[in-house]
Write a protein that holds these residues in place. Structure first.
Motif, mmCIF file in Angstrom:
data_model
loop_
_atom_site.group_PDB
_atom_site.id
_atom_site.type_symbol
_atom_site.label_atom_id
_atom_site.label_comp_id
_atom_site.label_asym_id
_atom_site.label_seq_id
_atom_site.Cartn_x
_atom_site.Cartn_y
_atom_site.Cartn_z
ATOM 1 N N THR A 158 4.387 -5.914 -3.335
ATOM 2 C CA THR A 158 5.568 -5.871 -2.464
ATOM 3 C C THR A 158 6.861 -5.619 -3.233
ATOM 4 O OG1 THR A 158 5.948 -8.269 -2.536
ATOM 5 C CG2 THR A 158 4.490 -7.437 -0.794
ATOM 6 N N ASP A 159 6.790 -5.521 -4.550
ATOM 7 C CA ASP A 159 7.977 -5.073 -5.300
ATOM 8 C C ASP A 159 8.308 -3.614 -4.979
ATOM 9 O OD1 ASP A 159 8.575 -7.412 -6.587
ATOM 10 O OD2 ASP A 159 7.574 -6.900 -8.474
ATOM 11 N N VAL A 160 7.334 -2.894 -4.453
ATOM 12 C CA VAL A 160 7.515 -1.474 -4.179
ATOM 13 C C VAL A 160 8.125 -1.287 -2.791
ATOM 14 C CG1 VAL A 160 6.347 0.758 -4.017
ATOM 15 C CG2 VAL A 160 5.486 -0.990 -5.602
ATOM 16 N N TYR A 190 2.830 -9.669 6.005
ATOM 17 C CA TYR A 190 3.759 -8.549 5.939
ATOM 18 C C TYR A 190 3.842 -7.840 7.285
ATOM 19 C CZ TYR A 190 6.471 -6.885 2.025
ATOM 20 O OH TYR A 190 7.492 -6.658 1.138
ATOM 21 N N GLY A 199 7.351 -11.747 -0.166
ATOM 22 C CA GLY A 199 6.173 -10.944 -0.502
ATOM 23 C C GLY A 199 5.223 -11.518 -1.539
ATOM 24 N N SER A 224 2.917 -10.129 -4.922
ATOM 25 C CA SER A 224 4.339 -9.946 -5.226
ATOM 26 C C SER A 224 4.575 -8.618 -5.944
ATOM 27 C CB SER A 224 4.863 -11.110 -6.081
ATOM 28 O OG SER A 224 6.247 -10.992 -6.253
ATOM 29 N N ARG A 225 3.660 -8.247 -6.822
ATOM 30 C CA ARG A 225 3.791 -6.949 -7.489
ATOM 31 C C ARG A 225 3.667 -5.814 -6.473
ATOM 32 N NH1 ARG A 225 0.195 -6.365 -12.759
ATOM 33 N NH2 ARG A 225 1.321 -4.388 -12.747
ATOM 34 N N ARG A 256 16.496 -5.056 -3.554
ATOM 35 C CA ARG A 256 15.198 -5.629 -3.185
ATOM 36 C C ARG A 256 14.741 -6.728 -4.145
ATOM 37 N NH1 ARG A 256 11.174 -3.866 0.041
ATOM 38 N NH2 ARG A 256 9.041 -4.531 -0.429
ATOM 39 N N LYS A 277 14.330 -10.726 -3.175
ATOM 40 C CA LYS A 277 13.094 -11.495 -3.269
ATOM 41 C C LYS A 277 13.327 -12.761 -4.094
ATOM 42 C CE LYS A 277 8.985 -9.702 -3.982
ATOM 43 N NZ LYS A 277 7.867 -8.905 -4.551
#
Lengths: 434, 434
Positions: free
Chosen positions: B293-295, A309, A285, B290-291, A394, A398
């Motif tokens: 998709t951290d969720v 994505y 991500g 990336s932030r 998660r 990553k």
């Protein structure tokens, strides 16, 4: 009572209220070990004058070195300096040069210095000021009650730089031991801490002047080698000898010597070889690319990255076959391979690197549980792709997937094997290879 | 000397060598605050009998509650129980029931209990055993020297469960206070800690039962509101009152209530509104994506992202005009605007978000120094773009630029202003707005 080598004191209500996890104490202790100084006690107290005064006096009477952090800021809670002065019977003096520097710091940001920042130029009489190039709060050194005390701001990056540049050299100069100590850090990836300990313990056991320490910095494990010797030449020789034996034992699982993270090691390899890289990410991500671009100068080798994505983005932007997506799913070896090849082709780079996987917590299935990750690396010689079974979490998925992908690039550039037989011992990280 | 509410003691060589960052102390303190018990001191000592005995006796004589973790394992380094017995003049007794449970635990894993595990069934005379459903080391409670001492294993998940299920109820039963305490965290962005303190201090000053705490989590600043009251209803009312007054004072600079980071807040806004997002990054280098998709579940709104590090990638992938790149440079309002519009168009999303800038340390010029960053946000109504002057540090520039970009999305979705007049007070973060 004999004095301990060192006490560490951190100050701040936020610590005692559990609002932050204090990493400063472990940083200090780790750094002191490089000088062969062991920390006998960590203490944290709130922003309370009586509590601070008590612990400072206690520490100064019990340890040869006292490292203190916190409470040097501009707010009214920041009282460490004035309490230190009182604790050791010193007057508080305002340093005109420091005051000027603080003013200049604000000026460089186009701002006026607030009145409460002025107190950051106050120091106990007899203190030596320690510059803080990263902030407005200088630190200071004080000799009191037979101890060497160092006061630093609580902001990690500020105190870390101050420790390395100002504090450790002063401690070494003042406490200079008979012998010489040398330390080196080795960064390893692919072995758990207990396996590492087991594999390496014989190296230290045979020699009391060799100490090995282990520290996890997920997903890496760091090995600290510390040697003591009569003089510098002997210390260097002994250190090199132990480090060489570790290299011989762990081989390619050692990423490098020193603190440098994998993205820096990989960046240097790419730069040396004048190679370019493009990245296609799904489960990582953006993290993989963000790690690559954390390295200054990475624009020399990173051309572009795509975070695809959505499935349609993999087809449209990377030329992944819609039929393969349907037949094998987005998390599959064929899709990972086409992502790596597609991004390499469209960016015209030497290398194409791809990740696709199920980071979690949702999206898992019996055949492809959370933590299923495919990595692919494409270059002029072809494409290597492999599936891993990583973790449930998660954030860790990553990070671990980005690490595997970066490590593939390292291995490829060093002529090491990637693919089927790689990371047989990854299980030791607590992760579990496929 | 009056007794403090609580001391926290953690034990283990690994702590004093800086090999791990100890999160147990902050966990304990955070939990004690729920009972309105403040931690007066955190202490860590190595696996050394004299050091442990000294700190246990000191803690028991100074605090009403003492929480201890570490040193309950089966190895020869684990000596906390026997030292505790000695410190308080108790015999060590083996508990037959516990011994049987430990044997059964190993049996359930298909293993025999090793001989050294037997000592985990030893407790000081008079101790009350605290069950550990997650491991072989039970904890115990001891009353000594007027204090209530709780001993737990050092493994975070084991001690956390033991704290919530066994320890907090016993403390509440033994110390039962009159009052009630309630706490809430507010996340803010755009004001420095000292400015926040200055703006809000009057709210706390007028009422001794209201405490405000400040904590920086760069680039955010967190405000912790703690209130004490006679009963639950009054506490809730008082807390809400203070929080409402902070909202009134800070307005849109409050990102949200609770620990949730901005990417989660933005994610929820996008999900609620069924909107999709595409991202084009240059200087943030993948961090912004990336932030996002951290969720967990971010694939519902994030379609794709492009990290266009090279100029030709901006032209080829995002449709940025080569002429504008040449005329204005990659870090310019026209290029940022075209990046946001280009990525939105190609991904077919509701929103297109872009960053371009000079993260540093290299690449700066007199006209565009390091820290020059442009942010652009495009939607059906048009595109907003603005240039900022951020910091000197690469890591912080990436983080702050990603925060500004995310905050633009938040503001847009909430109908707040973005662009020229936004963040007039960003300077207060130590960053400096344009």
């Amino acid at each position: 009572m004999t004095r301990a080598d060192a006490w560490i004191v951190t100050i701040g209500d936020e610590l005692l209220r559990g609002e932050i996890v204090d990493s400063n104490k472990s940083f200090f202790s780790d750094r002191l070990l490089r000088l062969d100084l062991e920390s006998a006690r960590h203490v944290s107290v709130p922003d309370d004058p009586a509590a601070i005064e008590e612990v400072l006096r206690e520490a100064a009477s019990r340890a040869r070195v006292v490292l203190v952090s916190g409470g040097l800021g501009p707010t009214r809670d920041d009282i460490t300096t004035e309490v230190a002065a009182r604790a050791f019977g010193r007057r508080l003096l305002r340093d005109a040069v420091v005051l000027k520097e603080i003013r200049a710091f604000f000026h460089s940001l186009g701002r006026e210095m607030a009145a409460n920042n002025a107190k950051q130029a106050d120091f106990p009489e007899g203190a030596e000021v320690l510059p803080n190039p990263l902030g407005t709060a200088p630190g200071f050194m004080l000799q009191a009650e037979g101890a060497l005390l160092f006061f630093t701001p609580g902001v990690p990056r500020e105190l870390q730089r101050m420790t390395d540049e100002e504090i450790l050299p002063r401690i070494e100069a003042q406490l200079g031991r008979g012998g010489v100590v040398r330390a080196l850090l080795l960064r390893t990836f692919g072995l758990g801490e207990s396996t590492l300990d087991h594999e390496l313990r014989d190296l230290a056991r045979s020699d009391p002047d060799v100490t090995l320490g282990f520290r996890t910095q997920f997903p890496d494990n760091l090995v600290r080698v510390l040697v003591r010797a009569a003089d510098e030449a002997e210390a260097e020789k002994k250190l090199r000898d132990v480090v060489d034996r570790i290299h011989a034992k762990l081989g390619e699982l050692v990423l490098g010597e020193g603190e440098r993270p994998l993205e820096e090691i990989v960046g240097e390899l790419l730069r040396e070889r004048h190679l370019t890289l493009a990245v296609a990410e799904s489960c990582t991500g953006g993290l993989l690319t963000s790690r690559i671009t954390d390295v200054p100068g990475s624009s020399q080798y990173l051309v572009e990255a795509v975070v695809s994505y959505a499935d349609e983005s993999k087809v449209r932007e990377l030329g992944v076959s819609a039929a393969d997506l349907k037949a094998h799913g987005a998390v599959s070896e064929p899709v990972a391979q086409q992502m790596a090849e597609g991004v390499r082709r469209r960016a015209g780079t030497d290398l194409g690197l791809a990740t696709t996987g199920i980071a979690g917590p949702g999206g898992g299935s019996p055949e492809k549980p959370v933590g299923t990750v495919c990595v692919a690396l494409s270059d002029a010689e072809g494409t290597v792709v492999r599936r891993y079974q990583l973790m449930r979490d998660r954030t860790r998925n990553k990070l671990l997937a980005s690490q595997l992908a970066l490590d593939w690039v390292r291995r490829r550039l060093l002529g090491l094997e990637i693919g089927q037989e790689t990371f047989p011992r990854l299980r030791g990280t607590g992760g579990g290879g496929s």
